[in-house]
Motif scaffolding. Structure first.
Motif, short mmCIF file in Angstrom:
data_model
loop_
_atom_site.label_atom_id
_atom_site.label_comp_id
_atom_site.label_asym_id
_atom_site.label_seq_id
_atom_site.Cartn_x
_atom_site.Cartn_y
_atom_site.Cartn_z
N ARG A 1 55.15 24.50 100.59
CA ARG A 1 55.47 25.49 99.56
C ARG A 1 56.97 25.75 99.61
N VAL A 2 57.61 25.67 98.45
CA VAL A 2 59.05 25.91 98.41
C VAL A 2 59.36 26.87 97.27
N GLY A 3 60.26 27.81 97.55
CA GLY A 3 60.59 28.83 96.58
C GLY A 3 62.08 28.92 96.35
N GLY A 4 62.57 30.13 96.31
CA GLY A 4 63.98 30.35 96.00
C GLY A 4 64.73 30.96 97.17
N LEU A 5 65.80 31.67 96.85
CA LEU A 5 66.67 32.18 97.91
C LEU A 5 66.26 33.56 98.40
N SER A 6 65.22 34.13 97.79
CA SER A 6 64.65 35.36 98.33
C SER A 6 63.17 35.11 98.60
N ARG A 7 62.65 35.85 99.55
CA ARG A 7 61.27 35.62 99.98
C ARG A 7 60.26 35.82 98.86
N ASP A 8 60.61 36.71 97.91
CA ASP A 8 59.63 37.02 96.86
C ASP A 8 59.87 36.21 95.58
N ALA A 9 60.77 35.24 95.59
CA ALA A 9 60.97 34.38 94.41
C ALA A 9 59.71 33.53 94.21
N PRO A 10 59.46 33.08 92.96
CA PRO A 10 58.29 32.23 92.72
C PRO A 10 58.35 30.96 93.55
N THR A 11 57.18 30.44 93.93
CA THR A 11 57.13 29.23 94.74
C THR A 11 56.34 28.14 94.03
N LYS A 12 56.58 26.90 94.43
CA LYS A 12 55.78 25.76 93.99
C LYS A 12 55.22 25.09 95.22
N SER A 13 54.04 24.48 95.08
CA SER A 13 53.41 23.81 96.21
C SER A 13 53.26 22.33 95.92
N ILE A 14 53.41 21.53 96.96
CA ILE A 14 53.31 20.08 96.81
C ILE A 14 52.67 19.53 98.08
N ASP B 1 56.42 10.74 103.41
CA ASP B 1 57.26 11.49 102.48
C ASP B 1 58.44 12.12 103.22
N VAL B 2 59.55 12.21 102.52
CA VAL B 2 60.77 12.80 103.08
C VAL B 2 61.22 13.92 102.15
N GLY C 1 72.43 21.32 99.23
CA GLY C 1 73.09 21.93 98.09
C GLY C 1 72.53 23.32 97.80
N ALA C 2 72.21 23.57 96.53
CA ALA C 2 71.72 24.89 96.12
C ALA C 2 70.37 25.21 96.75
N ALA C 3 69.64 24.18 97.20
CA ALA C 3 68.31 24.39 97.79
C ALA C 3 68.36 24.53 99.32
N ARG C 4 69.56 24.44 99.89
CA ARG C 4 69.64 24.41 101.35
C ARG C 4 68.98 25.62 102.00
N LEU C 5 69.11 26.78 101.36
CA LEU C 5 68.54 28.01 101.95
C LEU C 5 67.28 28.46 101.22
N ALA C 6 66.64 27.54 100.51
CA ALA C 6 65.38 27.90 99.85
C ALA C 6 64.31 28.24 100.89
N TYR C 7 63.55 29.28 100.61
CA TYR C 7 62.40 29.59 101.46
C TYR C 7 61.36 28.49 101.34
N HIS C 8 60.73 28.13 102.45
CA HIS C 8 59.73 27.07 102.44
C HIS C 8 58.80 27.25 103.63
N GLY C 9 57.64 26.60 103.54
CA GLY C 9 56.69 26.68 104.65
C GLY C 9 55.55 25.71 104.42
N ILE C 10 54.64 25.68 105.38
CA ILE C 10 53.47 24.80 105.31
C ILE C 10 52.23 25.70 105.29
N ASP C 11 51.45 25.62 104.20
CA ASP C 11 50.27 26.48 104.06
C ASP C 11 49.05 25.91 104.76
N ARG C 12 48.87 24.58 104.69
CA ARG C 12 47.76 24.01 105.43
C ARG C 12 47.90 22.51 105.59
N VAL C 13 47.10 21.98 106.51
CA VAL C 13 47.08 20.54 106.81
C VAL C 13 45.66 20.06 106.54
#
Ligand code: MD6
Ligand code: FE
Length: 153
Positions: A90-103, A109-110, A115-127
């Motif tokens: 899951r990756v979002g924006g520069l604040s924790r509450d910005a909208p996120t997208k999941s992939i 995969d790499v 750049g502008a995404a360097r500090l984007a919030y991100h995490g792993i929801d499940r495996v």
């Protein structure tokens, strides 16, 4: 969790930090050439990572939304390689509450945060256990390459 390079991530009673040695005082192994090759191919920078983190996820591991901001110079990208079972990234924006997208990240995969995404919030929801045959007992390995302190020439 383990690491490679001239510094890698440790957690102990003193907290979390990049450290030049493993918890037992020995040096980290070198970053494998195959990983450096990925950095060279997708990183878009000249200068090599000094730090490689290797994280194992079992079927119920997660990683909460976070920013990678512990590196000395945030102009360097972070390059992340997924191996083994698929993971919902899951990756979002520069604040924790910005909208996120999941992939779903598949083995091989790499992902690059730069750049502008360097500090984007991100995490792993499940495996998704058993979605890859790469690891004999299932699970996922994530390898992240960073310039944590200073680039290696
Ligand atoms: C993971 N990845 O894929 C967690 N960080 O297991 C990260 O935390 C990450 O994928 C920085 C850049 C890319 C990433
Ligand atoms: Fe991260």
């Amino acid at each position: 969790m383990t690491g490679a390079g001239s510094c890698a991530w440790v957690s102990d009673s003193k907290g979390y930090r990049y450290d030049a040695t493993q918890p037992d005082g020995t040096a980290w192994p070198d970053i494998p050439d195959c990983m450096l090759n990925v950095w060279e191919t997708v990183g878009g920078v000249s200068g090599c990572p000094d730090s490689c983190l290797i994280n194992f996820y079992d079927s119920d591991a997660r990683m909460g939304l976070h920013q990678d901001h512990d590196e000395a110079d945030l102009a360097w990208p972070v390059v992340s390689i997924s191996l083994g079972d698929e993971a919902l990234f899951r990756v979002g924006g520069l604040s924790r509450d910005a909208p996120t997208k999941s992939i779903w990240l598949q083995s091989g995969d790499v992902a690059v945060l730069s750049g502008a995404a360097r500090l984007a919030y991100h995490g792993i929801d499940r495996v998704k256990l058993g979605s890859s045959a790469l690891l004999p007992n299932g699970g996922r390995i994530n390898v992240t390459l960073r310039v944590a302190k200073a680039p290696i020439s």
